[in-house]
Design an enzyme around this catalytic site. Structure first.
Site, PDB file in Angstrom:
ATOM      1  N   SER A 141       0.851  -1.193   0.000  1.00 47.25           N
ATOM      2  CA  SER A 141       0.000   0.000   0.000  1.00 47.25           C
ATOM      3  C   SER A 141       0.885   1.240   0.000  1.00 47.25           C
ATOM      4  CB  SER A 141      -0.872   0.010   1.261  1.00 47.25           C
ATOM      5  OG  SER A 141      -1.537   1.253   1.382  1.00 47.25           O
ATOM      6  N   TYR A 154      -1.024  -0.816  10.359  1.00 42.61           N
ATOM      7  CA  TYR A 154      -1.288  -1.228   8.977  1.00 42.61           C
ATOM      8  C   TYR A 154      -0.072  -0.897   8.109  1.00 42.61           C
ATOM      9  CZ  TYR A 154      -3.485  -1.284   4.328  1.00 42.61           C
ATOM     10  OH  TYR A 154      -3.775  -1.528   3.009  1.00 42.61           O
TER      11      TYR A 154
HETATM   12  N1  LIG Z   1      -8.689  -0.521  -1.174  1.00 43.78           N
HETATM   13  C1  LIG Z   1      -7.664   0.291  -0.981  1.00 43.78           C
HETATM   14  O1  LIG Z   1      -7.803   1.538  -0.957  1.00 43.78           O
HETATM   15  C2  LIG Z   1      -6.266  -0.282  -0.813  1.00 43.78           C
HETATM   16  C3  LIG Z   1      -5.202   0.616  -0.804  1.00 43.78           C
HETATM   17  C4  LIG Z   1      -3.929   0.136  -0.631  1.00 43.78           C
HETATM   18  C5  LIG Z   1      -3.708  -1.223  -0.484  1.00 43.78           C
HETATM   19  N2  LIG Z   1      -4.755  -2.093  -0.492  1.00 43.78           N
HETATM   20  C6  LIG Z   1      -4.471  -3.512  -0.307  1.00 43.78           C
HETATM   21  O2  LIG Z   1      -5.094  -4.250  -1.327  1.00 43.78           O
HETATM   22  C7  LIG Z   1      -5.367  -5.576  -0.861  1.00 43.78           C
HETATM   23  C8  LIG Z   1      -6.803  -5.949  -1.139  1.00 43.78           C
HETATM   24  O3  LIG Z   1      -7.635  -5.075  -0.389  1.00 43.78           O
HETATM   25  P1  LIG Z   1      -9.098  -4.658  -0.854  1.00 43.78           P
HETATM   26  O4  LIG Z   1      -9.119  -3.189  -0.959  1.00 43.78           O
HETATM   27  O5  LIG Z   1      -9.527  -5.485  -1.997  1.00 43.78           O
HETATM   28  O6  LIG Z   1      -9.892  -5.016   0.476  1.00 43.78           O
HETATM   29  P2  LIG Z   1     -11.091  -6.020   0.790  1.00 43.78           P
HETATM   30  O7  LIG Z   1     -12.152  -5.911  -0.225  1.00 43.78           O
HETATM   31  O8  LIG Z   1     -11.418  -5.774   2.210  1.00 43.78           O
HETATM   32  O9  LIG Z   1     -10.392  -7.440   0.623  1.00 43.78           O
HETATM   33  C9  LIG Z   1      -9.594  -8.012   1.608  1.00 43.78           C
HETATM   34  C10 LIG Z   1      -9.586  -9.516   1.359  1.00 43.78           C
HETATM   35  O10 LIG Z   1      -8.724 -10.139   2.303  1.00 43.78           O
HETATM   36  C11 LIG Z   1      -9.404 -11.256   2.845  1.00 43.78           C
HETATM   37  N3  LIG Z   1      -8.951 -11.521   4.196  1.00 43.78           N
HETATM   38  C12 LIG Z   1      -8.850 -10.643   5.222  1.00 43.78           C
HETATM   39  N4  LIG Z   1      -8.426 -11.273   6.320  1.00 43.78           N
HETATM   40  C13 LIG Z   1      -8.243 -12.575   5.987  1.00 43.78           C
HETATM   41  C14 LIG Z   1      -7.837 -13.718   6.711  1.00 43.78           C
HETATM   42  N5  LIG Z   1      -7.520 -13.666   8.009  1.00 43.78           N
HETATM   43  N6  LIG Z   1      -7.760 -14.900   6.057  1.00 43.78           N
HETATM   44  C15 LIG Z   1      -8.107 -14.974   4.762  1.00 43.78           C
HETATM   45  N7  LIG Z   1      -8.490 -13.920   4.011  1.00 43.78           N
HETATM   46  C16 LIG Z   1      -8.564 -12.737   4.635  1.00 43.78           C
HETATM   47  C17 LIG Z   1     -10.876 -10.839   2.836  1.00 43.78           C
HETATM   48  O11 LIG Z   1     -11.719 -11.968   2.780  1.00 43.78           O
HETATM   49  P3  LIG Z   1     -12.549 -12.598   4.001  1.00 43.78           P
HETATM   50  O12 LIG Z   1     -13.057 -11.472   4.833  1.00 43.78           O
HETATM   51  O13 LIG Z   1     -13.624 -13.371   3.275  1.00 43.78           O
HETATM   52  O14 LIG Z   1     -11.578 -13.470   4.701  1.00 43.78           O
HETATM   53  C18 LIG Z   1     -10.948 -10.123   1.488  1.00 43.78           C
HETATM   54  O15 LIG Z   1     -11.136 -11.055   0.459  1.00 43.78           O
HETATM   55  C19 LIG Z   1      -4.996  -5.577   0.619  1.00 43.78           C
HETATM   56  O16 LIG Z   1      -3.694  -6.087   0.770  1.00 43.78           O
HETATM   57  C20 LIG Z   1      -5.007  -4.100   0.979  1.00 43.78           C
HETATM   58  O17 LIG Z   1      -4.175  -3.810   2.082  1.00 43.78           O
HETATM   59  C21 LIG Z   1      -6.039  -1.641  -0.660  1.00 43.78           C
END
Ligand SMILES: NC(=O)c1ccc[n+]([C@@H]2O[C@H](COP(=O)([O-])OP(=O)(O)OC[C@H]3O[C@@H](n4cnc5c(N)ncnc54)[C@H](OP(=O)(O)O)[C@@H]3O)[C@@H](O)[C@H]2O)c1
Length: 263
Positions: A141, A154
């Protein structure tokens, strides 16, 4: 790397960037193993991509459990006979003032966001090294570099994952196994609904598909580090971080002012 019939593990596949990444690989004929905890969401995703990629499947469980994280890799390599690409995308948000954060929360964030990626990489590398090819993509991130208020943990979890990936560049040089770092900015996913405390960020959020496409491109073009979306704001923040850190700290404090008194 040609993606047809390659075996790809995508973590965090039940929503957001991970869900789009499963679609992006399946559209290119890869066999995808989708991983997350919410089984119903994984099942509906695999049903959706079945016509594109009939051998794709899901494994539901908690990546904070080391046995499950390592088991995903071993089960995939055994069942499909290979593991070509590992996308470490799953993460928990932790937008919470440090004074409100417990040691258990800290441990959980570091286990899911960092250690699970390390465990899975360590389990995957022998399979990739045996074939002399493979790719590990770690999703970090911008917050791991330019740390916003209430994001110490985080950011620490993502900065550690970034450093781990940079170490792989040296350790895996010449092995045929590539490591890529994909660094998203603000993306429109449900992660923003899971914040413990209100976010001060009011800017535009990009669609998750652009990160999924960047993940696929990082594999195909063996890119080392990709930031998505490209933004002037992020470039300016990186410049300030390097050359005018005091000004960046001042801006961050103004963004989300904290009270001065002790709790
Ligand atoms: N969205 C943003 O603005 C942003 C910005 C920078 C970086 N990121 C990064 O991008 C990546 C994807 O994030 P996203 O935005 O797509 O968020 P999201 O929609 O909340 O997705 C997070 C995913 O991680 C899974 N997860 C969380 N804890 C888990 C666990 N203990 N075991 C297995 N699976 C787990 C969740 O599934 P379950 O709840 O079903 O387990 C979900 O599928 C992450 O690494 C995040 O830090 C996102």
């Amino acid at each position: 790397m040609e993606l047809r019939d390659r075996v790809v593990v995508v973590t965090g596949a039940s929503s957001g960037i991970g869900r789009e990444t499963v679609r992006a690989f399946a559209e290119r004929g890869a066999v995808v193993v989708a991983v997350a905890r919410r089984e119903a969401l994984l099942r509906s995703l695999i049903d959706e991509v079945r016509s594109l990629s009939p051998r794709s499947e899901y494994l539901a469980g908690d990546l904070g459990e080391r046995a499950f994280a390592e088991g995903v890799v071993e089960r995939t390599a055994q069942h499909h006979g290979r593991l070509d690409i590992l996308v470490n995308n799953a993460a928990l948000p932790k937008h919470k003032h440090i004074e409100h954060t417990s040691p258990d929360e800290a441990q959980r964030v570091l286990e899911v966001n960092t250690l699970a990626c390390v465990w899975m990489t360590l389990a995957a590398l022998p399979h990739m090294r045996r074939r002399g090819q493979g790719c590990v993509v770690n999703v970090t991130s911008v917050a791991g570099e330019i740390v916003p208020p209430r994001e110490s943990l985080y950011a620490a979890s993502k900065a550690a994952l970034a450093a781990f990936t940079e170490g792989l560049w040296s350790d895996l040089a010449g092995s045929g196994v590539h490591a890529a770092l994909v660094v998203p900015g603000a993306i429109d996913t449900e992660i923003w609904e899971k914040l413990d405390e209100p976010a001060a960020f009011r800017g535009r959020k990009a669609p998750p598909r652009i990160v999924a496409d960047a993940i696929v491109a990082s594999v195909l073009k063996r890119r080392h580090r990709v930031t998505v979306p490209r933004s002037i704001g992020v470039s300016v923040a990186r410049f300030l971080h390097l050359f005018l850190p005091g000004l960046l700290r001042f801006g961050m404090r103004r963004m989300d002012p904290m009270r001065k008194e002790a709790p």
